[in-house]
Design an enzyme around this catalytic site. Structure first.
Site, short mmCIF file in Angstrom:
data_model
loop_
_atom_site.label_atom_id
_atom_site.label_comp_id
_atom_site.label_asym_id
_atom_site.label_seq_id
_atom_site.Cartn_x
_atom_site.Cartn_y
_atom_site.Cartn_z
N LYS A 63 0.99 4.10 -2.95
CA LYS A 63 0.62 5.49 -2.68
C LYS A 63 1.79 6.45 -2.92
O LYS A 63 1.58 7.59 -3.36
CB LYS A 63 0.09 5.64 -1.25
CG LYS A 63 -1.25 4.95 -1.02
CD LYS A 63 -2.34 5.47 -1.94
CE LYS A 63 -3.72 4.97 -1.57
NZ LYS A 63 -4.77 5.43 -2.49
N TYR B 188 0.83 -1.21 0.00
CA TYR B 188 0.00 0.00 0.00
C TYR B 188 0.86 1.26 0.00
O TYR B 188 0.62 2.20 -0.77
CB TYR B 188 -0.90 -0.04 1.23
CG TYR B 188 -1.83 1.14 1.39
CD1 TYR B 188 -2.99 1.24 0.62
CD2 TYR B 188 -1.57 2.12 2.35
CE1 TYR B 188 -3.86 2.32 0.80
CE2 TYR B 188 -2.43 3.19 2.52
CZ TYR B 188 -3.57 3.28 1.74
OH TYR B 188 -4.43 4.35 1.91
#
Length: 305
Positions: free
Chosen positions: A162, A158
């Site tokens: 991002k 993640y």
């Protein structure tokens, strides 16, 4: 105070059946935009559309998992078919597969990268093609995270996705500038299904469900609020009031809005003829290494009971 009017504009919001994505879709519709709602769950997507229409907005649902080129083109085509054009793309769709590095599987990694990073790429590419064909600009709003800005324990996949999304915003703002297309990353912090699992926030989120507002130390000190608090940034960035803003990472949550810095050199040292391992070991602690940077999202600070 300028009026934010998106009448005549058309937006696609990925992952907008619930949570932050639904708040973004509602905010865009409330300011006049027609919205294509996207989710993998048909019932959730249709309920989201119903809630927007009942509030006086215009919306349709496109049920497809984000990631592939085919999915991206379906979303853009639906916007054009239903409403005649595409002006705004918000890339919110995402999943979590949290594990520490030594326990994360290839599937855990690939699934998150496919949805967040590749999904942002494929949707933005399809939107950029359409917006350039239309010839009158547009807006890409890419959804980042504090995890991508600072890293976060247990979120290899993640955080990497991002961080890449923030880099997308900087790169695409240069590539699409001549076409009048602005590209920004937003960094929301809100009470969601994910933050509800953080023990420090859980009791406050539970109290919110029972009608108790977040206290000021959360809304201001931590910049932590509801999805609706974060949603205000989206119609602003989609409006003419934000035409001069591009290539930025902008945080929002609770009562706080903030501009994140781009990564940059903060200290430098020089050695005639270049460095050796030994000269680095000698000089590093008192030169570039004198103030090493912190990592991770800072723990929330709550007042003493």
């Amino acid at each position: 105070m300028p009026s934010i009017d998106l009448t005549g504009k058309v937006a696609v919001v990925t992952g907008s059946g619930r949570g932050l994505g639904l708040a973004y879709a509602h905010a865009l519709a409330a300011h006049g935009a027609a919205v294509v709602v996207n989710d993998v769950d048909e019932a959730v997507a249709e309920q989201a559309v119903k809630s927007i229409v009942e509030a006086g907005g215009r919306a349709v649902a496109e049920v497809v998992p984000v990631g592939t080129t085919e999915a991206a083109e379906r979303l853009v085509d639906r916007a054009v078919r239903e409403f005649g054009r595409l002006d705004v793309l918000v890339t919110n769709a995402g999943i979590l597969r949290d594990k520490v590095l030594w326990k994360m599987t290839d599937d855990d990694f690939d699934a998150v990268i496919a949805t967040h990073l590749k999904g942002t790429f494929t949707c933005a590419r399809a939107a950029a093609v359409r917006m350039r064909e239309q010839g009158d600009g547009g807006t890409l709003i890419l959804v980042g995270s504090p995890a991508g800005q600072r890293g976060n324990f247990g979120q290899t996949n993640y955080a990497a996705a991002k961080a890449g999304i923030a880099a997308f915003a900087r790169t695409w703002s240069m590539e699409l500038g001549r076409a009048g297309i602005t590209v920004n990353a937003i960094v929301p912090v809100a009470a969601t299904a994910m933050t509800e699992t953080i023990p420090a926030f859980a009791p406050y989120i539970e109290a919110l469900k029972n009608g108790e507002p977040f206290p000021d130390f959360l809304r201001k000190g931590e910049g932590f609020g509801t999805p609706e608090d974060c949603a205000a940034l989206v119609p602003f960035l989609a409006s003419e009031a934000a035409r001069g803003i591009t290539g930025q990472a902008i945080g929002i949550g609770g009562d706080k809005v903030a501009l994140w810095s781009h990564p940059q050199e903060i200290r430098a040292a020089y050695a005639d003829g270049g460095w050796t391992p030994e000269s680095l070991a000698d000089a590093f602690p008192t030169s570039v290494g004198a103030e090493l940077q912190t990592v991770g999202i800072p723990a929330p600070t709550f007042p003493e009971a």
